[in-house]
Write a protein that holds these residues in place. Structure first.
Motif, PDB file in Angstrom:
ATOM      1  N   THR A 190       0.838  -1.192   0.000  1.00  0.00           N
ATOM      2  CA  THR A 190       0.000   0.000   0.000  1.00  0.00           C
ATOM      3  C   THR A 190       0.874   1.244   0.000  1.00  0.00           C
ATOM      4  N   VAL A 191       0.264   2.353  -0.372  1.00  0.00           N
ATOM      5  CA  VAL A 191       0.914   3.656  -0.258  1.00  0.00           C
ATOM      6  C   VAL A 191      -0.131   4.609   0.298  1.00  0.00           C
ATOM      7  N   ASN A 192       0.279   5.397   1.268  1.00  0.00           N
ATOM      8  CA  ASN A 192      -0.644   6.353   1.850  1.00  0.00           C
ATOM      9  C   ASN A 192       0.079   7.665   2.124  1.00  0.00           C
ATOM     10  N   SER A 193      -0.707   8.725   2.116  1.00  0.00           N
ATOM     11  CA  SER A 193      -0.196  10.061   2.404  1.00  0.00           C
ATOM     12  C   SER A 193      -0.301  10.285   3.902  1.00  0.00           C
ATOM     13  N   PHE A 194       0.818  10.160   4.574  1.00  0.00           N
ATOM     14  CA  PHE A 194       0.831  10.292   6.036  1.00  0.00           C
ATOM     15  C   PHE A 194       0.403  11.687   6.473  1.00  0.00           C
TER      16      PHE A 194
END
Length: 192
Positions: free
Chosen positions: A113-117
C-alpha cells in the motif's frame, strides 16, 4: 524487459531466463505536483509511505512500514522513510525488499500500500509509480504507474501472492483513504 502493468493485470514473478526469483524489491517513487498560486507555481512536500501487509489465509499476521522496518521473520525489509519524495520517474524514494525464499510457508499474500501520512490527496502528487525489481541483478520486471490525481489519500498498489510453487504479482491500483496501513485494512480485504 519491463512489463508496464495495468490495473488488475497479473504477472508471474520469474526471471527472464525462466528461473525462479529469490528476492524482489517493491519500489515506490513520486514527486510533489506544482500548484499554481498568486505568486507563480510552488510545490508542497508530500510524505507518502509504502507498507507491506503479510497475510496468512486472509488474516493479517505481520506488517512492514516506517515504524516496523523488518518483518518478525526477517523476510521483508523496509529501507526507510522518505518524507518528501522526489525520484518520480527515476529511482525509488522508498523500497521494500522481499526475500521470497525466506517467507514462511503460511504467508500466502503480501499486499503493498501507499498512503499520504500528511493527509494530502493524490491531486498533489505526480509521476508516482510502484515497480518490482529482481534484487539479485537490479533488472526491473514490472512497473505500475499510479495514475492521476483524485480526492483520495492512499492506494492499494499491488499484491504478491503464491501461485503453485512460485509467486505472482497483481497490480491493484485501488484508491482508498487513510493516513496509515491500519486505516486501509477495510479496503485491502476485498483484494485477498
Amino acid at each position: 524487459m519491463t512489463v508496464n502493468m495495468t490495473k488488475g493485470q497479473a504477472i508471474s514473478l520469474e526471471k527472464s531466463d525462466g528461473g525462479t526469483l529469490t528476492a524482489v524489491r517493491m519500489g515506490l517513487g513520486w514527486q510533489a505536483a506544482p500548484r499554481r498560486g498568486l505568486f507563480g507555481s510552488r510545490t508542497r512536500e508530500v510524505d507518502l509511505d509504502a507498507s507491506a501487509v503479510l497475510f496468512a489465509d486472509k488474516q493479517p499476521v505481520d506488517v512492514v512500514f516506517f515504524r516496523h522496518l523488518v518483518s518478525d521473520d526477517g523476510s521483508v525489509k523496509h529501507t526507510g522513510d522518505n518524507l518528501v519524495g522526489g525520484a518520480g520517474s527515476g529511482g525509488d524514494d522508498e523500497a521494500i525488499l522481499v526475500d521470497l525464499q525466506r517467507i514462511p510457508v503460511h504467508i500466502d499474500q503480501i499486499v503493498f500500500t501507499v498512503n499520504s501520512f500528511t493527509g494530502q490527496t493524490f491531486q498533489e502528487v505526480q509521476n508516482a509509480f510502484c515497480r518490482i525489481v529482481d534484487e539479485t541483478n537490479g533488472q526491473e520486471l514490472a512497473r505500475y504507474t499510479l495514475d492521476g490525481g483524485g480526492q483520495y489519500t492512499a492506494q492499494i498498489m499491488a499484491k504478491v501472492h503464491r501461485a503453485g510453487s512460485g509467486w505472482k504479482m497483481t497490480a491493484l491500483g485501488n484508491p482508498a483513504n487513510g493516513r496509515t496501513f491500519q486505516d486501509l485494512m477495510p479496503s485491502i480485504l476485498p483484494h485477498l
